[in-house]
Design a protein around this motif. Sequence first.
Motif, PDB file in Angstrom:
ATOM      1  N   CYS A  12       0.829  -1.212   0.000  1.00 32.39           N
ATOM      2  CA  CYS A  12       0.000   0.000   0.000  1.00 32.39           C
ATOM      3  C   CYS A  12       0.854   1.249   0.000  1.00 32.39           C
ATOM      4  CB  CYS A  12      -0.937   0.004   1.200  1.00 32.39           C
ATOM      5  SG  CYS A  12      -2.216  -1.273   1.112  1.00 32.39           S
ATOM      6  N   LEU A  13       1.906   1.250   0.814  1.00 32.70           N
ATOM      7  CA  LEU A  13       2.739   2.441   0.906  1.00 32.70           C
ATOM      8  C   LEU A  13       3.648   2.579  -0.305  1.00 32.70           C
ATOM      9  CD1 LEU A  13       3.634   2.385   4.689  1.00 32.70           C
ATOM     10  CD2 LEU A  13       1.972   3.797   3.512  1.00 32.70           C
ATOM     11  N   ALA A  14       3.988   1.452  -0.930  1.00 33.61           N
ATOM     12  CA  ALA A  14       4.795   1.540  -2.141  1.00 33.61           C
ATOM     13  C   ALA A  14       4.023   2.243  -3.250  1.00 33.61           C
ATOM     14  CB  ALA A  14       5.217   0.144  -2.598  1.00 33.61           C
ATOM     15  N   ALA A  15       2.695   2.015  -3.267  1.00 34.20           N
ATOM     16  CA  ALA A  15       1.873   2.685  -4.269  1.00 34.20           C
ATOM     17  C   ALA A  15       1.813   4.179  -4.046  1.00 34.20           C
ATOM     18  CB  ALA A  15       0.457   2.104  -4.258  1.00 34.20           C
ATOM     19  N   ALA A  16       2.040   4.613  -2.797  1.00 41.62           N
ATOM     20  CA  ALA A  16       1.997   6.038  -2.474  1.00 41.62           C
ATOM     21  C   ALA A  16       3.384   6.632  -2.348  1.00 41.62           C
ATOM     22  CB  ALA A  16       1.228   6.249  -1.161  1.00 41.62           C
ATOM     23  N   SER A  17       4.405   5.941  -2.857  1.00 40.72           N
ATOM     24  CA  SER A  17       5.777   6.412  -2.752  1.00 40.72           C
ATOM     25  C   SER A  17       5.997   7.606  -3.648  1.00 40.72           C
ATOM     26  CB  SER A  17       6.738   5.279  -3.135  1.00 40.72           C
ATOM     27  OG  SER A  17       6.510   4.890  -4.474  1.00 40.72           O
ATOM     28  N   PRO A  18       7.087   8.378  -3.411  1.00 38.46           N
ATOM     29  CA  PRO A  18       7.334   9.560  -4.234  1.00 38.46           C
ATOM     30  C   PRO A  18       7.430   9.267  -5.713  1.00 38.46           C
ATOM     31  CG  PRO A  18       8.684   9.603  -2.255  1.00 38.46           C
ATOM     32  CD  PRO A  18       8.011   8.273  -2.284  1.00 38.46           C
ATOM     33  N   ALA A  19       7.893   8.053  -6.059  1.00 39.95           N
ATOM     34  CA  ALA A  19       8.050   7.739  -7.474  1.00 39.95           C
ATOM     35  C   ALA A  19       6.715   7.638  -8.188  1.00 39.95           C
ATOM     36  CB  ALA A  19       8.819   6.423  -7.625  1.00 39.95           C
ATOM     37  N   ALA A  20       5.647   7.334  -7.402  1.00 40.17           N
ATOM     38  CA  ALA A  20       4.339   7.162  -8.015  1.00 40.17           C
ATOM     39  C   ALA A  20       3.397   8.306  -7.665  1.00 40.17           C
ATOM     40  CB  ALA A  20       3.735   5.824  -7.578  1.00 40.17           C
ATOM     41  N   ALA A  21       3.963   9.471  -7.388  1.00 36.60           N
ATOM     42  CA  ALA A  21       3.145  10.617  -7.003  1.00 36.60           C
ATOM     43  C   ALA A  21       2.211  11.005  -8.144  1.00 36.60           C
ATOM     44  CB  ALA A  21       4.032  11.791  -6.625  1.00 36.60           C
ATOM     45  N   GLN A  22       0.998  11.386  -7.804  1.00 36.70           N
ATOM     46  CA  GLN A  22      -0.009  11.731  -8.787  1.00 36.70           C
ATOM     47  C   GLN A  22      -0.287  13.229  -8.749  1.00 36.70           C
ATOM     48  OE1 GLN A  22      -1.310   9.490 -10.940  1.00 36.70           O
ATOM     49  NE2 GLN A  22      -0.062   7.862 -10.044  1.00 36.70           N
ATOM     50  N   MET A  23      -0.783  13.721  -9.859  1.00 35.57           N
ATOM     51  CA  MET A  23      -1.192  15.123  -9.927  1.00 35.57           C
ATOM     52  C   MET A  23      -2.477  15.300  -9.122  1.00 35.57           C
ATOM     53  SD  MET A  23       1.161  16.473 -11.790  1.00 35.57           S
ATOM     54  CE  MET A  23       0.537  18.019 -12.450  1.00 35.57           C
ATOM     55  N   THR A  24      -2.579  16.430  -8.440  1.00 34.95           N
ATOM     56  CA  THR A  24      -3.722  16.713  -7.575  1.00 34.95           C
ATOM     57  C   THR A  24      -4.304  18.067  -7.932  1.00 34.95           C
ATOM     58  OG1 THR A  24      -2.696  15.458  -5.784  1.00 34.95           O
ATOM     59  CG2 THR A  24      -4.498  16.926  -5.190  1.00 34.95           C
ATOM     60  N   ARG A  25      -5.616  18.168  -7.876  1.00 31.42           N
ATOM     61  CA  ARG A  25      -6.240  19.464  -8.112  1.00 31.42           C
ATOM     62  C   ARG A  25      -5.921  20.417  -6.970  1.00 31.42           C
ATOM     63  NH1 ARG A  25     -12.391  17.915  -8.707  1.00 31.42           N
ATOM     64  NH2 ARG A  25     -11.784  16.989  -6.700  1.00 31.42           N
ATOM     65  N   ILE A  26      -5.807  21.696  -7.284  1.00 33.09           N
ATOM     66  CA  ILE A  26      -5.498  22.692  -6.261  1.00 33.09           C
ATOM     67  C   ILE A  26      -6.588  22.726  -5.198  1.00 33.09           C
ATOM     68  CG2 ILE A  26      -5.284  25.179  -5.872  1.00 33.09           C
ATOM     69  CD1 ILE A  26      -3.723  25.410  -8.434  1.00 33.09           C
ATOM     70  N   LYS A  27      -7.840  22.518  -5.576  1.00 36.15           N
ATOM     71  CA  LYS A  27      -8.942  22.563  -4.620  1.00 36.15           C
ATOM     72  C   LYS A  27      -8.837  21.486  -3.557  1.00 36.15           C
ATOM     73  CE  LYS A  27     -12.996  21.479  -6.164  1.00 36.15           C
ATOM     74  NZ  LYS A  27     -14.186  21.427  -7.034  1.00 36.15           N
TER      75      LYS A  27
END
Length: 367
Positions: A12-27
Amino acid sequence: MIRRLLLALVLCLAAASPAAAQMTRIKDLGSFQGVRPNQLVGYGIVVGLAGTGDDNLEYATQGMNGVASRFGLTLPPGVNPALKNAAAVMVTADLPPFARPGQVLDITVSALGRARSLRGGTLILTPLRGADNQIYAMAQGNLAVGGLGVTAQDGSQVSVNVPSAGRIPGGATVERAVDTGFATAPGLVFNLSESDFTTAERVANAINSGLGQPIARAIDGVSIAIEAPLGAEVRTSLISRIENLPVQPADAPARVIVNARTGTVVINGAVRISPAAVSHGRLTVAVQENPTVVQPAPLSNGRTAVQQQSNIEVTEHRSPMFELPQGASLADIVRAVNAIGAAPSDLVAILEALKQAGALRADLVIL
């Protein structure tokens, strides 16, 4: 079972690692300054209770006298109008931003005194005030109580959930709007939910790039100032464009969260370990009691007695020492802990020891 849980944590945490960071809306990263709810509170009386209200509560009596005086009634001195069929309550609600007179709000009603249940009660017209002591809404209605409480004559009680609090959907009507200064403020300010200088700079750059003009600048690790023309309509359109712009947030700081009450340990993917060697052993003490009955000899006038026999066994579970290399990641930590068969409680002790040794490069937060 423990190994499976730790392996699931790694995945679970590997999916949220910095390498797999996703774009996020500003809101999703924060909110605009001034565009927020306001808390309202009021003191009221709930009537119509079936003997589960306050018993001779002074401020409940005063409240009932106040309700009666609205209709020109004066109760005789010394008369208690509560009689367990009414209860003093506190009424709370959130006034959303830009709420206009006539809109309805959901309210929460909570018993203030010794009322056992508010089930079946009706809230009498109650003003709701803000922090400036001004009335912004009026509340009234029938309570919806999810809890249940029953008391028998012998004093035994059964309670399900919390019967002394309830809600009234749409139970309050807005009477006054809050002036947020949205249309007349010198500019707009966007505040991040969590302070991070890198994220603040990236949000400002995303706004300037998305709108094609340098109107945003990061003031500090939380606030981004945005130049905006006056007028509610123009600013509404501008915010609509800004809040849907994508941005990549900065990597979260290395952090280990430990809930000492439940034994839960959460480690994010940014945690790194300096070179360290760890050995963790467990000591088990088992005490077994084997009482035996001792019979006296015939014709000895003795008494039958119980002789205590205790057997104490001490077992030390020895685990091999394991070494953590330079820059060990979350997967390395969990793999090494699994190798020695450590339980979650043991993992907490190991992490605390690594932090004290200066080998854990992360903030250790104990809840």
